[in-house]
Design a protein around this motif. Structure first.
Motif, PDB file in Angstrom:
ATOM      1  N   UNK A  96      47.469   9.575 210.618  1.00  0.00           N
ATOM      2  CA  UNK A  96      47.315   9.068 209.301  1.00  0.00           C
ATOM      3  C   UNK A  96      47.108  10.563 208.282  1.00  0.00           C
ATOM      4  N   UNK A  97      45.751  10.889 208.892  1.00  0.00           N
ATOM      5  CA  UNK A  97      45.279  12.290 208.039  1.00  0.00           C
ATOM      6  C   UNK A  97      46.436  13.416 208.036  1.00  0.00           C
ATOM      7  N   UNK A  98      47.216  13.464 209.141  1.00  0.00           N
ATOM      8  CA  UNK A  98      48.018  14.538 209.158  1.00  0.00           C
ATOM      9  C   UNK A  98      49.364  14.400 208.729  1.00  0.00           C
ATOM     10  N   UNK A  99      49.714  12.971 208.184  1.00  0.00           N
ATOM     11  CA  UNK A  99      51.038  12.614 207.809  1.00  0.00           C
ATOM     12  C   UNK A  99      51.672  13.407 206.417  1.00  0.00           C
ATOM     13  N   UNK A 100      50.783  13.655 205.836  1.00  0.00           N
ATOM     14  CA  UNK A 100      51.178  14.341 204.716  1.00  0.00           C
ATOM     15  C   UNK A 100      51.687  15.869 204.858  1.00  0.00           C
ATOM     16  N   UNK A 101      50.780  16.530 205.628  1.00  0.00           N
ATOM     17  CA  UNK A 101      51.293  17.801 206.072  1.00  0.00           C
ATOM     18  C   UNK A 101      52.555  17.966 206.944  1.00  0.00           C
ATOM     19  N   UNK A 102      52.648  16.785 207.667  1.00  0.00           N
ATOM     20  CA  UNK A 102      53.718  16.790 208.557  1.00  0.00           C
ATOM     21  C   UNK A 102      55.114  16.297 207.697  1.00  0.00           C
ATOM     22  N   UNK A 103      54.887  15.522 206.810  1.00  0.00           N
ATOM     23  CA  UNK A 103      56.064  15.230 206.017  1.00  0.00           C
ATOM     24  C   UNK A 103      56.556  16.600 205.073  1.00  0.00           C
ATOM     25  N   UNK A 104      55.564  17.224 204.726  1.00  0.00           N
ATOM     26  CA  UNK A 104      55.929  18.476 204.085  1.00  0.00           C
ATOM     27  C   UNK A 104      56.175  19.688 205.056  1.00  0.00           C
ATOM     28  N   UNK A 105      56.297  19.455 206.205  1.00  0.00           N
ATOM     29  CA  UNK A 105      56.791  20.405 207.402  1.00  0.00           C
ATOM     30  C   UNK A 105      56.021  21.397 207.363  1.00  0.00           C
ATOM     31  N   UNK A 159      47.791  17.337 219.691  1.00  0.00           N
ATOM     32  CA  UNK A 159      48.071  18.724 219.247  1.00  0.00           C
ATOM     33  C   UNK A 159      48.835  18.726 218.067  1.00  0.00           C
ATOM     34  N   UNK A 160      48.499  19.623 216.977  1.00  0.00           N
ATOM     35  CA  UNK A 160      49.221  19.894 215.778  1.00  0.00           C
ATOM     36  C   UNK A 160      49.280  21.328 215.741  1.00  0.00           C
ATOM     37  N   UNK A 161      50.523  21.485 215.495  1.00  0.00           N
ATOM     38  CA  UNK A 161      50.924  23.207 215.501  1.00  0.00           C
ATOM     39  C   UNK A 161      51.705  23.489 214.289  1.00  0.00           C
ATOM     40  N   UNK A 162      51.144  24.598 213.702  1.00  0.00           N
ATOM     41  CA  UNK A 162      51.674  25.054 212.472  1.00  0.00           C
ATOM     42  C   UNK A 162      51.816  26.586 212.373  1.00  0.00           C
ATOM     43  N   UNK A 163      53.042  26.904 211.814  1.00  0.00           N
ATOM     44  CA  UNK A 163      53.262  28.560 211.974  1.00  0.00           C
ATOM     45  C   UNK A 163      52.065  29.313 211.101  1.00  0.00           C
ATOM     46  N   UNK A 170      41.821  25.320 208.275  1.00  0.00           N
ATOM     47  CA  UNK A 170      41.346  24.342 207.521  1.00  0.00           C
ATOM     48  C   UNK A 170      41.408  22.905 207.979  1.00  0.00           C
ATOM     49  N   UNK A 171      42.224  22.562 209.011  1.00  0.00           N
ATOM     50  CA  UNK A 171      42.243  21.287 209.527  1.00  0.00           C
ATOM     51  C   UNK A 171      40.936  21.237 210.375  1.00  0.00           C
ATOM     52  N   UNK A 172      40.570  22.078 211.232  1.00  0.00           N
ATOM     53  CA  UNK A 172      39.506  22.188 212.066  1.00  0.00           C
ATOM     54  C   UNK A 172      38.150  21.945 211.343  1.00  0.00           C
TER      55      UNK A 172
END
Length: 276
Positions: A96-105, A159-163, A170-172
């Protein structure tokens, strides 16, 4: 010279570099250590199925410590020693906390369930990850919906991956303020990976379990080698904790010794320095 009886090695950035394989020189040094009576184990953030070939490459007779130690299993006998999955509550809260960042790709999310990689959809970073890991991702649509529909599902790791490494940093920081170490183990295995596991699922706890409960060894008889923040706890635990030359400064600072880089076969130097 320390009386090392157990050598625990990370995979990526430690015994496997750009080639994604263990070099002949590293294999020879490990074999020489084993000939002197030192047992060798693998501790990795990788999936169990992705790590087995490295376990075989170093000819380890010990259980494989995978998913940061969340799954400890013997590839030879198939015996499961320990599985400490994330709680369903924490998994859903993180999604739920990661949903917004995921939606924004800005990131993609991997859930590891029954040693299979589950994703919402297969994106480029997932393809790259899967290619290096040698596994096939399973697209299941919305991950929270998938979990909620199946009450028996246990998530070994998130696991959350970001380029963008800044997103991960910031997530950590954000989640470490929100959750105590007794609730979640949060780490980075590389700058672009945010990882969450059960609080007992870190390499330090896993190596301690292997050394003290299974092998009846003390920390001063253990040597560990790693290259990133997910190796921090096992490097700090061991009598001899070695950081690779490419490790972040925060990892090097707590190491007893810093080896050359993975591309320079730094593990060979570490084995020669403390075992051979």
């Amino acid at each position: 010279m320390a009386d090392i009886r157990l050598l625990v090695l990370d995979i990526d950035g430690t015994i496997a570099g750009k080639s994604n394989d263990v070099t002949a020189g590293v294999k020879q040094a490990i074999a020489a250590a084993q000939q002197q009576g030192v047992q060798v184990a693998i501790a990795t953030g990788r999936m169990y199925r992705s790590a087995v070939r490295f376990h075989q490459a170093v000819q380890s007779p010990l259980p494989l410590l995978s998913y940061q130690g969340a799954l400890i299993k013997d590839p030879t006998s198939g015996k499961l020693y320990r599985h400490t999955p994330l709680s369903r509550e924490h998994t859903l809260a993180l999604l739920a906390a990661l949903a917004e960042l995921e939606a924004a790709e800005q990131l993609s999310i991997h859930l590891y369930i029954d040693d299979q990689l589950h994703v919402r959809e297969v994106l480029t970073d997932t393809r790259d990850y899967a290619a290096r890991s040698g596994i096939e991702p399973m697209p299941v649509g919305d991950l929270a919906t998938y979990l909620t529909a199946q009450s028996a599902i246990e998530t070994t790791k998130l696991l959350a991956l970001s380029p963008d490494p800044v997103v991960i940093t910031e997530l950590l920081s954000r989640f470490k303020q929100q959750y105590t170490p007794a609730e979640l183990y949060l780490t980075q295995s590389v700058a672009t990976f945010f990882e969450a596991t059960h609080p007992l699922s870190n390499k330090g706890a896993a190596v301690q379990y292997l050394a003290e409960e299974l092998l009846d060894l003390s920390p001063d008889q253990v040597m560990t080698v790693g290259d990133n923040f997910n190796d921090y706890e096992m490097i700090r635990y061991a009598g001899v904790g070695v950081a690779m030359g490419d490790a972040p400064d925060g990892v090097k600072e707590i190491a007893d010794w810093v080896a050359p880089s993975v591309e320079a076969d730094g593990v060979v130097n570490a084995i020669e320095q403390f075992i051979l």
